[in-house]
Design a protein around this motif. Structure first.
Motif, mmCIF file in Angstrom:
data_model
loop_
_atom_site.group_PDB
_atom_site.id
_atom_site.type_symbol
_atom_site.label_atom_id
_atom_site.label_comp_id
_atom_site.label_asym_id
_atom_site.label_seq_id
_atom_site.Cartn_x
_atom_site.Cartn_y
_atom_site.Cartn_z
ATOM 1 N N ALA A 55 8.068 -2.170 6.669
ATOM 2 C CA ALA A 55 7.715 -0.740 6.591
ATOM 3 C C ALA A 55 8.965 0.082 6.351
ATOM 4 O O ALA A 55 10.009 -0.142 6.968
ATOM 5 N N ASP A 56 8.821 1.002 5.426
ATOM 6 C CA ASP A 56 9.910 1.915 5.058
ATOM 7 C C ASP A 56 9.293 3.309 5.072
ATOM 8 O O ASP A 56 8.865 3.829 4.039
ATOM 9 N N PRO A 57 9.202 3.926 6.265
ATOM 10 C CA PRO A 57 8.468 5.190 6.351
ATOM 11 C C PRO A 57 9.144 6.328 5.584
ATOM 12 O O PRO A 57 10.367 6.318 5.411
ATOM 13 N N VAL B 280 0.844 -1.204 0.000
ATOM 14 C CA VAL B 280 0.000 0.000 0.000
ATOM 15 C C VAL B 280 0.874 1.246 0.000
ATOM 16 O O VAL B 280 1.972 1.256 0.554
ATOM 17 N N ASP B 281 0.364 2.282 -0.625
ATOM 18 C CA ASP B 281 0.975 3.601 -0.511
ATOM 19 C C ASP B 281 -0.156 4.612 -0.424
ATOM 20 O O ASP B 281 -1.172 4.482 -1.115
ATOM 21 N N ALA B 282 0.040 5.617 0.430
ATOM 22 C CA ALA B 282 -1.019 6.604 0.652
ATOM 23 C C ALA B 282 -1.142 7.576 -0.517
ATOM 24 O O ALA B 282 -2.164 8.232 -0.666
ATOM 25 N N TRP C 257 8.020 11.161 10.907
ATOM 26 C CA TRP C 257 8.026 10.303 9.733
ATOM 27 C C TRP C 257 6.585 9.907 9.381
ATOM 28 O O TRP C 257 5.680 10.030 10.211
ATOM 29 N N SER C 258 6.414 9.393 8.175
ATOM 30 C CA SER C 258 5.072 8.984 7.763
ATOM 31 C C SER C 258 5.121 7.578 7.165
ATOM 32 O O SER C 258 5.817 7.375 6.182
ATOM 33 N N PRO C 259 4.431 6.584 7.743
ATOM 34 C CA PRO C 259 3.674 6.674 8.982
ATOM 35 C C PRO C 259 4.604 6.970 10.165
ATOM 36 O O PRO C 259 5.793 6.647 10.097
ATOM 37 N N ASP D 74 -3.988 4.065 3.438
ATOM 38 C CA ASP D 74 -3.135 4.464 4.550
ATOM 39 C C ASP D 74 -2.644 3.196 5.261
ATOM 40 O O ASP D 74 -3.429 2.278 5.528
ATOM 41 N N ALA D 75 -1.361 3.177 5.565
ATOM 42 C CA ALA D 75 -0.756 1.998 6.194
ATOM 43 C C ALA D 75 -1.479 1.612 7.476
ATOM 44 O O ALA D 75 -1.588 0.422 7.806
ATOM 45 N N THR D 76 -1.997 2.626 8.168
ATOM 46 C CA THR D 76 -2.603 2.343 9.477
ATOM 47 C C THR D 76 -3.910 1.564 9.350
ATOM 48 O O THR D 76 -4.412 1.031 10.336
HETATM 49 C C1 LIG Z 1 10.586 5.710 1.741
HETATM 50 S S1 LIG Z 1 9.230 5.529 0.684
HETATM 51 C C2 LIG Z 1 9.177 3.806 0.373
HETATM 52 C C3 LIG Z 1 10.140 3.369 -0.677
HETATM 53 C C4 LIG Z 1 10.028 1.922 -1.050
HETATM 54 N N1 LIG Z 1 10.444 1.032 -0.004
HETATM 55 C C5 LIG Z 1 10.838 1.646 -2.301
HETATM 56 O O1 LIG Z 1 11.888 1.043 -2.209
HETATM 57 O O2 LIG Z 1 10.427 2.090 -3.376
HETATM 58 C C6 LIG Z 1 7.874 5.785 1.769
HETATM 59 C C7 LIG Z 1 6.524 5.768 1.103
HETATM 60 O O3 LIG Z 1 5.546 5.751 2.149
HETATM 61 C C8 LIG Z 1 4.396 6.414 1.681
HETATM 62 N N2 LIG Z 1 3.608 6.789 2.869
HETATM 63 C C9 LIG Z 1 3.831 7.776 3.749
HETATM 64 N N3 LIG Z 1 2.923 7.746 4.729
HETATM 65 C C10 LIG Z 1 2.101 6.699 4.472
HETATM 66 C C11 LIG Z 1 0.981 6.154 5.111
HETATM 67 N N4 LIG Z 1 0.506 6.661 6.251
HETATM 68 N N5 LIG Z 1 0.393 5.081 4.565
HETATM 69 C C12 LIG Z 1 0.866 4.539 3.409
HETATM 70 N N6 LIG Z 1 1.910 5.040 2.761
HETATM 71 C C13 LIG Z 1 2.537 6.089 3.276
HETATM 72 C C14 LIG Z 1 4.930 7.569 0.879
HETATM 73 O O4 LIG Z 1 3.982 8.027 -0.065
HETATM 74 C C15 LIG Z 1 6.183 6.969 0.230
HETATM 75 O O5 LIG Z 1 5.915 6.522 -1.061
#
Ligand SMILES: C[S@@+](CC[C@H](N)C(=O)[O-])C[C@H]1O[C@@H](n2cnc3c(N)ncnc32)[C@H](O)[C@@H]1O
Length: 388
Positions: free
Chosen positions: A168-170, A125-127, A186-188, A154-156
């Motif tokens: 998770a890779d915020p 998922v990505d927001a 950070w987000s999340p 949303d991840a949550t």
């Molecule tokens: C650091 S990037 C991830 C990169 C990924 N691991 C890759 O290698 O391509 C973080 C991602 O988290 C998404 N994001 C931020 N907050 C989020 C949330 N609450 N729920 C889902 N996605 C979220 C952002 O839009 C962004 O694309």
């Protein structure tokens, strides 16, 4: 780019525009735009195709040849995990028996695709709607759409308990604010991320390499990764995925150093050889383990240079042969370098406030010989080591 342009790029007309853009990208942008328009490509599509062609060239460093069929945003590419790092992580997850994975904040999908290449079924998922659509397109282009489900969410809101493991890779950057140091921003945010291991024991968190060791969940493994000597990330491996307290991984070789991260290296005199450990070794607090691996010692309890009396072969640090040890004095150093005819100087430092480039100017080098200069402290005293 927006969703509409992404859809346009994925039509036959879009593919033709991308192919034409690939031929002219990398040169004069104006000439490239004119070339595309002269082939009848509409301006908005031409501009999107040229941006993609440019990003694909940059993406080669992270994705190799596979980058040529992926779609990107600039921010997404910057944040994406390098394929060599993602592949190693995915292989470790697979080896740990993970068959289904939730990827929370999947970005362009680098980690999700690597997991799928290992045969893991991924729910990503990505927001951000465009980023999620790009991840989906990238899964399709890689022939992995049957293993990767991407949703904009949303991840949550993800019922993570349904999966074998969660990754998770915020997002740790925000437009206009650069890198965000405080994990709560950070987000999340960190309170959500740090609660994941309580919900799914097999949790892996990708974090900035500067992350505080104190944030490691109890019992988790802290891993620091470098690629070609550059520190690129930290990852926390939680629950049953933890094998050691700390691990340093050097890619692309895959060389690993593991240990407790709390050992102190023996302290002794400077030797004939100095080793500058790889940054993954230093950040994972494995300098003592590294020193033990080569029978070495440090010369100052605060400084991560390791010394031996005889040369040892190691992939975990760069070895220099020390020719001279002197207390820091600009005048003495200038005389010594003049005597040796040193005109080319590589300067390294740990534990010194000196500015290398200022020092280089102050040394007024002349001569044709090359040398390495190490600015450091030995038992607390500012010291210069001249090395071959
Ligand atoms: C650091 S990037 C991830 C990169 C990924 N691991 C890759 O290698 O391509 C973080 C991602 O988290 C998404 N994001 C931020 N907050 C989020 C949330 N609450 N729920 C889902 N996605 C979220 C952002 O839009 C962004 O694309």
């Amino acid at each position: 780019m927006d969703l509409e342009l992404l859809a346009a790029l994925r039509t036959d007309e879009g593919s033709a525009a991308l192919a034409a853009a690939a031929e002219v990208a990398g040169g004069d942008p104006l000439a490239a735009a004119t070339a595309l328009r002269s082939r009848g490509v509409p301006p908005a599509l031409a501009s999107a195709a040229l941006t993609q062609a440019d990003l694909r060239i940059r993406a080669a460093a992270k994705f190799g040849a596979a980058g040529a069929s992926m779609v990107f945003t600039r921010a997404g590419l910057e944040q994406a995990t390098r394929a060599v790092v993602a592949d190693r992580r995915a292989a470790r997850l697979r080896a740990a028996g993970v068959e289904t994975l939730a990827d929370l904040g999947c970005g362009l999908g680098s980690d999700a695709l690597a997991a799928a290449r290992q045969g893991i079924k991924v729910y990503a998922v990505d927001a951000d709607p465009l980023t999620a659509a790009l991840a989906s397109a990238n899964a399709e282009a890689a022939g992995l759409a049957h293993l990767v489900t991407v949703e904009c969410a949303d991840a949550t809101s993800v019922p993570v308990e349904q999966f074998d493991a969660v990754f998770a890779d915020p997002a740790r950057r925000r437009a206009g604010r650069g890198r965000l140091m405080d994990p709560r921003s950070w987000s999340p945010p960190w309170d959500f991320i740090s609660a994941l291991p309580g919900r799914v024991p097999r949790t892996v968190l990708k974090l900035a390499p500067g992350i505080d060791h104190a944030l490691l969940p109890p019992g988790a493994e802290g891993e620091w990764v470098s690629v070609d000597g550059d520190l690129v990330e930290a990852a926390f491996w939680c629950g049953p995925l933890a094998e050691f307290a700390r691990r340093a991984i050097l890619l692309p070789s895959g060389a690993e150093l593991t240990g407790s991260g709390v050992e102190a290296a023996p302290v002794g005199p400077v030797g004939a050889y100095l080793y500058d450990p790889d940054p993954a070794v230093v950040r994972s607090h494995l300098v003592a383990e590294f020193a033990a691996s080569i029978g070495g010692r440090i010369a100052d309890p605060e400084i991560a240079y390791v010394y031996t009396d005889t040369p040892a072969d190691t992939v975990f640090g760069r070895r220099l042969e020390i020719t001279d040890v002197l207390p820091f004095s600009l005048k003495r150093l200038r005389i010594l370098l003049r005597e040796r005819g040193v005109g080319r100087l590589e300067i390294r430092k740990r534990g010194s406030a000196l500015e290398p480039e200022q020092l280089r100017r102050d040394l007024r080098l002349s001569g044709s010989a090359g040398a390495s200069l190490v600015l450091t402290r030995v038992a607390g005293a500012p010291t210069v080591l001249l090395c071959r």
